[in-house]
Structures are given as structure tokens and as C-alpha cells.
Design a protein around this motif. Structure first.
Motif, PDB file in Angstrom:
ATOM      1  N   ALA A  82       0.770  -1.247   0.000  1.00 37.36           N
ATOM      2  CA  ALA A  82       0.000   0.000   0.000  1.00 37.36           C
ATOM      3  C   ALA A  82       0.800   1.297   0.000  1.00 37.36           C
ATOM      4  O   ALA A  82       0.232   2.357  -0.241  1.00 37.36           O
ATOM      5  CB  ALA A  82      -0.942   0.011   1.213  1.00 37.36           C
ATOM      6  N   ILE A  83       2.109   1.255   0.237  1.00 35.00           N
ATOM      7  CA  ILE A  83       2.820   2.525   0.439  1.00 35.00           C
ATOM      8  C   ILE A  83       2.838   3.394  -0.823  1.00 35.00           C
ATOM      9  O   ILE A  83       2.788   4.621  -0.744  1.00 35.00           O
ATOM     10  CB  ILE A  83       4.248   2.301   0.994  1.00 35.00           C
ATOM     11  N   LYS A  84       2.857   2.761  -1.971  1.00 36.56           N
ATOM     12  CA  LYS A  84       2.828   3.517  -3.233  1.00 36.56           C
ATOM     13  C   LYS A  84       1.541   4.354  -3.312  1.00 36.56           C
ATOM     14  O   LYS A  84       1.569   5.542  -3.645  1.00 36.56           O
ATOM     15  CB  LYS A  84       2.901   2.537  -4.414  1.00 36.56           C
ATOM     16  N   GLU A  85       0.414   3.729  -2.979  1.00 38.65           N
ATOM     17  CA  GLU A  85      -0.875   4.436  -2.999  1.00 38.65           C
ATOM     18  C   GLU A  85      -0.929   5.526  -1.938  1.00 38.65           C
ATOM     19  O   GLU A  85      -1.480   6.611  -2.167  1.00 38.65           O
ATOM     20  CB  GLU A  85      -2.021   3.433  -2.774  1.00 38.65           C
ATOM     21  N   LEU A  86      -0.367   5.250  -0.758  1.00 41.41           N
ATOM     22  CA  LEU A  86      -0.368   6.246   0.315  1.00 41.41           C
ATOM     23  C   LEU A  86       0.428   7.488  -0.090  1.00 41.41           C
ATOM     24  O   LEU A  86       0.001   8.618   0.148  1.00 41.41           O
ATOM     25  CB  LEU A  86       0.225   5.646   1.603  1.00 41.41           C
ATOM     26  N   THR A  88       0.943   8.564  -3.042  1.00 42.29           N
ATOM     27  CA  THR A  88       0.209   9.268  -4.109  1.00 42.29           C
ATOM     28  C   THR A  88      -0.934  10.091  -3.530  1.00 42.29           C
ATOM     29  O   THR A  88      -1.190  11.222  -3.953  1.00 42.29           O
ATOM     30  CB  THR A  88      -0.350   8.248  -5.129  1.00 42.29           C
ATOM     31  N   LYS A  89      -1.605   9.538  -2.538  1.00 41.25           N
ATOM     32  CA  LYS A  89      -2.831  10.143  -1.994  1.00 41.25           C
ATOM     33  C   LYS A  89      -2.558  11.260  -0.981  1.00 41.25           C
ATOM     34  O   LYS A  89      -3.299  12.232  -0.901  1.00 41.25           O
ATOM     35  CB  LYS A  89      -3.683   9.045  -1.341  1.00 41.25           C
ATOM     36  N   PHE A  90      -1.477  11.126  -0.191  1.00 41.97           N
ATOM     37  CA  PHE A  90      -1.241  12.070   0.908  1.00 41.97           C
ATOM     38  C   PHE A  90       0.078  12.819   0.727  1.00 41.97           C
ATOM     39  O   PHE A  90       1.101  12.217   0.395  1.00 41.97           O
ATOM     40  CB  PHE A  90      -1.214  11.337   2.259  1.00 41.97           C
ATOM     41  N   ASP A  91       0.049  14.107   0.996  1.00 44.23           N
ATOM     42  CA  ASP A  91       1.238  14.951   0.855  1.00 44.23           C
ATOM     43  C   ASP A  91       1.962  15.048   2.194  1.00 44.23           C
ATOM     44  O   ASP A  91       1.913  16.063   2.888  1.00 44.23           O
ATOM     45  CB  ASP A  91       0.819  16.343   0.369  1.00 44.23           C
ATOM     46  N   ILE A  92       2.626  13.958   2.552  1.00 44.41           N
ATOM     47  CA  ILE A  92       3.334  13.866   3.829  1.00 44.41           C
ATOM     48  C   ILE A  92       4.419  12.804   3.663  1.00 44.41           C
ATOM     49  O   ILE A  92       4.239  11.863   2.872  1.00 44.41           O
ATOM     50  CB  ILE A  92       2.343  13.488   4.971  1.00 44.41           C
ATOM     51  N   PRO A  93       5.551  12.916   4.354  1.00 43.02           N
ATOM     52  CA  PRO A  93       6.572  11.865   4.216  1.00 43.02           C
ATOM     53  C   PRO A  93       6.098  10.531   4.802  1.00 43.02           C
ATOM     54  O   PRO A  93       5.509  10.499   5.885  1.00 43.02           O
ATOM     55  CB  PRO A  93       7.761  12.408   5.020  1.00 43.02           C
ATOM     56  N   PHE A  94       6.348   9.456   4.067  1.00 47.21           N
ATOM     57  CA  PHE A  94       6.057   8.095   4.541  1.00 47.21           C
ATOM     58  C   PHE A  94       7.356   7.299   4.617  1.00 47.21           C
ATOM     59  O   PHE A  94       8.178   7.361   3.701  1.00 47.21           O
ATOM     60  CB  PHE A  94       5.108   7.365   3.587  1.00 47.21           C
TER      61      PHE A  94
END
Length: 260
Positions: A82-86, A88-94
Motif C-alpha cells: 500500500a505505500i505507493k498508494e499512500l 500518491t494520496k497524501f502529501d506527507i513523508p512516509f
């Protein structure tokens, strides 16, 4: 607006990601942290990619509502699916966590390494891409069926746990592995029992310290490192029985049960 004092958010399919939280807390003691245990939906390893993405988005939104400045996906299955989608969706460092294949593959003398992980991690596209880099290395993969469930039930030292570990590790020993990669953030809590089964020559690798170092690097790069000399605050949330999470944390921290 200065976000440096905002908390780092971490989530996992349950209590296992606390192994990552410990490493982060050790090298970044001033950082405020919020840990989210989605134990109600554990284990993630048996869910579809779509379900894992949906749960990861839900967990991220919960943490963003708490003003987190960064999200650590303290779950191998959620990272690999899921990290790729996260991102893309959220403007925050993951920050993600993946099985530490590279150090094991680069250091093996027997040209054979073992990986103990969930079905969701071993089936993921990200994992398959990582394995392709090491075609000359024999990789013995083993799905840790039932291990996360037992940890989430508080049955860490049970006879059933010992039997499962024996069943999973024996073929790896016969294959002559010299490194065992733990591909799930729950599994570091099994290291004492794993060491009783493996020969002393087999080294165990998990991703915790590497994730903590990467977390620090990104905080510095983004200029959101908390430079306070005070010890940071930590909040722990779970949507299941808080006793299991409290026990993993040696009852040193309060755990709040929330429905999310």
C-alpha cells in the motif's frame, strides 16, 4: 508553520510495529509519537491488496487527524502492498518497512538465506522485485501462518508457537541458511525462541534499526526534526483488547482503546 514538534505517526496491523517504535524512540527520544494498533483487523497478511490499501488509508487518516508530521508504516504487509498508494494520496513523508534481503544476500557465505514473512508480503510485487536482484542467492521463503495471530492473542510463549517455529525453521536449517530475515514487524518478539531453534552460526536480521535511521534522515532532510532536549510524549491506541499491547510494552505506557 513549524511542524517539528508535531508527532510521528506509526501504524501496524497490531502490536508488532512496536518493535519499530522502540528503535525510533531509542535514536529519537525527543520526538513525540503516536502508535496505532489495528489489531481488530489483524493479520493483514491474509487480506487482499485492496483491503490492505483501504485499511492503510483509514489508519493514515486517523494519524493525520492527530496532526502527525510523518507516517511510519510499521508493517511489512502494508508497506509492500500500500505505500505507493499512500504516497500518491497524501502529501506527507512516509517511511516503509521491507524485509532486509539486501544485507543478508550481500553477507551470506552459504549463498542461502531464509525469509520468514506473511503471505501478503511474500506475494507482493515489491517483494518479488527485490528478490530479482539476487538471482545467484537461494532464498528459502516461509509463510509464518498463525504467528501474528498468536502474538495478538498474547500467546507468545505458548506450546503452539514453539511448534510452529520448529516446523517453519527446520527446513531452512536443512537448506543450510546462514541468515534469517524477519519479514514482519511482529517477528522480532520471537527472536529469543528462534535463537533456541537455529544454530548459532545463523544470524537473524530485522529492519527496525534501518527504519529508525531512515526516519531520522527524512526528518533532517525535511527540516522537521524535533531538536528539543525534553523527552517526547507517546500515545498508544488500539481498536482491540488493550491488555495485549500493554503487555508487549511491559505495562510502561498507557494504552487507549478507540474504535477506528
Amino acid at each position: 508553520m513549524n511542524k517539528s514538534t508535531n508527532p510521528i505517526g506509526l501504524f501496524d496491523s497490531g502490536v508488532g510495529g512496536t518493535s519499530i517504535w522502540r528503535e525510533i524512540h531509542n535514536i529519537l527520544p525527543s520526538e513525540n509519537t503516536i502508535y496505532l494498533a489495528d489489531s481488530k483487523n489483524a493479520p493483514y497478511g491474509q487480506k487482499s491488496k485492496e483491503e490492505i490499501i483501504e485499511l492503510s488509508i483509514k489508519n493514515t487518516e486517523f494519524l493525520l487527524n492527530q496532526n502527525c508530521k510523518m507516517i511510519v508504516v510499521a508493517c511489512n504487509t502494508a508497506t509492500t502492498n500500500a505505500i505507493k498508494e499512500l504516497r500518491t494520496k497524501f502529501d506527507i513523508p512516509f517511511i516503509g518497512i521491507e524485509p532486509a534481503i539486501k544485507p543478508a544476500a550481500n553477507s551470506t557465505q552459504t549463498q542461502t538465506i531464509g525469509i520468514l514473512a506473511t503471505q501478503g508480503t511474500l506475494n507482493s510485487e515489491l517483494f518479488h522485485k527485490a528478490v530479482l536482484d539476487y538471482k545467484d542467492i537461494k532464498i528459502v521463503e516461509q509463510v509464518g501462518h498463525g504467528l501474528v495471530k498468536l502474538i495478538e492473542e498474547g500467546s507468545l510463549e505458548s506450546a503452539e508457537m514453539k511448534k510452529l517455529l520448529q516446523d517453519y525453521l527446520t527446513p531452512m536449517i536443512k537448506a543450510n541458511i546462514d541468515y534469517l530475515v524477519l519479514g514482519c514487524s511482529h517477528y522480532p518478539y520471537l527472536i529469543p525462541q528462534i535463537k533456541e531453534i537455529l544454530p548459532e552460526t545463523v544470524k537473524i536480521i530485522d529492519s527496525g534499526l534501518a527504519v529508525a535511521r531512515q526516519t531520522k534522515n527524512v526528518l533532517v532532510t525535511q527540516d522537521i526534526l524535533n531538536n528539543s532536549s525534553q523527552k517526547g510524549n507517546t500515545l498508544f491506541y488500539t481498536n482491540s483488547n488493550p491488555k495485549v499491547l500493554s503487555s508487549i510494552l511491559e505495562n510502561k505506557y498507557d494504552v487507549e482503546e478507540r474504535d477506528f
